[in-house]
Design an enzyme around this catalytic site. Structure first.
Site, PDB file in Angstrom:
ATOM      1  N   HIS A   1       0.831  -1.207   0.000  1.00 34.25           N
ATOM      2  CA  HIS A   1       0.000   0.000   0.000  1.00 34.25           C
ATOM      3  C   HIS A   1       0.867   1.258   0.000  1.00 34.25           C
ATOM      4  CE1 HIS A   1      -3.918   1.973   1.021  1.00 34.25           C
ATOM      5  NE2 HIS A   1      -3.083   2.921   1.421  1.00 34.25           N
ATOM      6  N   GLU A   2       1.826   1.320   0.922  1.00 32.99           N
ATOM      7  CA  GLU A   2       2.675   2.512   1.029  1.00 32.99           C
ATOM      8  C   GLU A   2       3.634   2.630  -0.146  1.00 32.99           C
ATOM      9  OE1 GLU A   2       1.930   4.715   3.075  1.00 32.99           O
ATOM     10  OE2 GLU A   2       0.518   3.501   4.218  1.00 32.99           O
TER      11      GLU A   2
ATOM     12  N   HIS B   1       1.843   4.510  -2.866  1.00 27.80           N
ATOM     13  CA  HIS B   1       1.875   5.964  -2.678  1.00 27.80           C
ATOM     14  C   HIS B   1       3.247   6.535  -3.027  1.00 27.80           C
ATOM     15  CE1 HIS B   1      -2.093   6.300  -1.017  1.00 27.80           C
ATOM     16  NE2 HIS B   1      -1.831   5.489   0.011  1.00 27.80           N
TER      17      HIS B   1
END
Length: 508
Positions: A110-111, A114
């Site tokens: 997820h990170e 980003h």
């Protein structure tokens, strides 16, 4: 599992900071950034669709809570279960390690989404934080808010949506890996021949019969090829037993029950009591009643039901180990029902059926125990002859009867569908570890993507909404701000209400 990442992280000036240059000096870097932007543009569309879908699920759950609609829509119910938590029976304490590892993988993906999206837009990462939320790991990536606000709305949306998109990709990768796992492990493992026992709980009713390394061959004569079939057949057995007990009293008999052709000589030697005496057989013996074994009836042939359903005069107490080796009779057996045939006993034998007590199921289990290479070879040559005298003499397997709750039996045994081709230390456990890790990573990543799609404060849904609403230029800035706050406040309140409701349902 994760906190606020980049929005309004800092309002102070960052004029002395070195940002990633917006100009790219090498052609390879230009192509790389172009591919990343296309990749995350696809993710933007996916995330916006997910946000819309999750919002509808929230409204649906609110309507169900207010008893405005029923709950017959399985897809929506499945999504809501994923959003608001699984039943505690799904995850055991032994799975906590898998949950932690899958959480690390899902949060990292997820990170990373980003971070990669921000890098492709020329935004510098200020720092990466790792933390523990209760017992589960979490992480966040912080960016310069002023540079982020200066980006075009489409570019900012790509950054906001990248985490959800990467979690969705992880889900797809796990599903594909699960599908291809038999092919990947084929050189080392054999699959779908017979499920192998990995562990048996000491409290399990099967503990004294089977042990790790044994193979489950059949249930009630139905061949079991993998762990999934084990679950399916035990569920069918439970349903069949309950149906029979609902339709017929346990002392009334007809040919729709499980039976064995017991020689009359064995019946005469058995310990038997009158059915109205309310006595019970000794613990080492099982109770049987006489039943007719008639030719297979058609669905329209109901004229003889009243004659068949009669109360037996005697209950016979027999050793189940001796009975299970005899010929089967009656239509209650799954193997007989599957091939559409019935049976009749010989003249010197009578058809006896075990008494079915509510909550207890009579289940015949065949297993193989490959203690030696000869046993393993014999098992693979002829699994159907597992009850043969040769197989029994070698100690390579056998048959026993389980009488009890099939669900407790199923949950007390851990099986794997894979058999190692060679003896490898801990090799039997590797496919099970891989399967569980893929399964948990899929579920955790899916839950993380759906949770971050919620229109809730401090999650990605807030950032996505704030980046998406300005696209509607017909709405003024003040109305957009009011609309945004209304969405977030309503979504947060509904989500909190539904989470509390789910916790109360679990506790109560």
């Amino acid at each position: 599992m994760e906190g606020r990442r980049f929005r309004r992280f800092s309002r102070r000036s960052h004029t002395n900071q070195t940002l990633l240059p917006l100009r790219v000096t090498h052609l390879s870097n230009t192509v790389s950034c172009w591919y990343l932007r296309v990749w995350f543009s696809v993710g933007t569309g996916f995330s916006l669709a997910t946000l819309f879908g999750v919002t509808l699920v929230l409204l649906w759950e609110l309507a169900r809570f207010l008893s405005l609609f029923g709950s017959n829509y399985e897809i929506i119910s499945l999504l809501s279960d994923t959003l608001f938590g699984y039943s505690p029976s799904v995850f055991s304490l032994a799975d906590a390690g898998y949950i932690c590892i899958s959480t690390v993988i899902s949060v990292a993906a997820h990170e990373l989404g980003h971070a990669l999206s921000a890098t492709s837009e020329g935004i510098q990462i200020e720092y990466i934080a790792v933390f523990l939320a209760v017992l589960f790991p979490g992480a966040l990536v912080a960016f310069n808010n002023e540079v982020l606000q200066a980006l075009p709305r489409v570019a900012a949306l790509r950054i906001y949506c990248a985490g959800i998109w990467h979690n969705a990709v992880i889900c797809a990768a796990c599903a594909l890996a699960m599908f291809l796992l038999p092919l990947i492990l084929y050189p080392i493992y054999i699959r779908a021949e017979s499920p192998m026992v990995l562990d048996v709980s000491s409290a399990s009713p099967l503990f004294k019969y089977i042990s790790p390394g044994d193979f489950i061959v059949s249930l009630d004569g139905i061949r079991i090829h993998d762990a999934e079939e084990w679950m399916e057949i035990t569920n069918l057995l439970h349903q069949q037993t309950n149906k029979n007990l609902e339709d017929y009293e346990y002392l009334k008999v007809d040919n729709r029950r499980k039976g064995y052709c017991v020689p009359r000589s064995l019946i005469q030697e058995s310990y038997h009591i009158r059915s109205d005496a309310r006595n019970y057989c000794p613990d080492e013996l099982s109770s049987f009643v006489t039943m007719p074994c008639l030719p297979l009836r058609t669905s329209n042939d109901t004229s003889s039901d009243d004659n068949n359903e009669k109360t037996t005069d005697y209950i016979y107490c027999l050793n189940a180990k001796d009975v299970v080796e005899l010929k089967k009779c009656g239509d209650g057996w799954m193997e007989i029902a599957s091939n559409g045939s019935s049976c009749s006993c010989l003249e010197e034998a009578s058809c006896l059926a075990p008494i079915q007590i509510p909550g207890l199921t009579w289940t015949e289990i065949k297993y193989a125990r490959p203690l030696s290479l000869k046993c393993l070879q014999l098992m693979r040559e002829s699994l159907s002859s597992i009850n043969s005298s040769k197989f029994e003499e070698l100690g390579c397997g056998g048959t026993f009867v389980f009488i009890g709750d099939v669900f407790s039996m199923t949950n007390s045994v851990r099986l794997t569908s894979y058999q190692p081709r060679w003896s490898i230390p801990f090799g039997a456990y590797l496919p099970d570890v891989i399967e569980k890790l893929l399964k948990f990573t899929f579920h955790v990543s899916l839950m993380l993507a759906l949770l971050n799609s919620l229109p809730v404060y401090f999650l990605d849904g807030e950032s996505i909404l704030e980046g998406f609403l300005p696209i509607f230029r017909l709405i003024g800035p003040r109305k957009r701000e009011t609309l945004l706050r209304s969405f977030l406040l309503g979504g947060t309140c509904i989500t909190f209400l539904l989470f509390v409701r789910r916790i109360l349902l679990v506790i109560l």
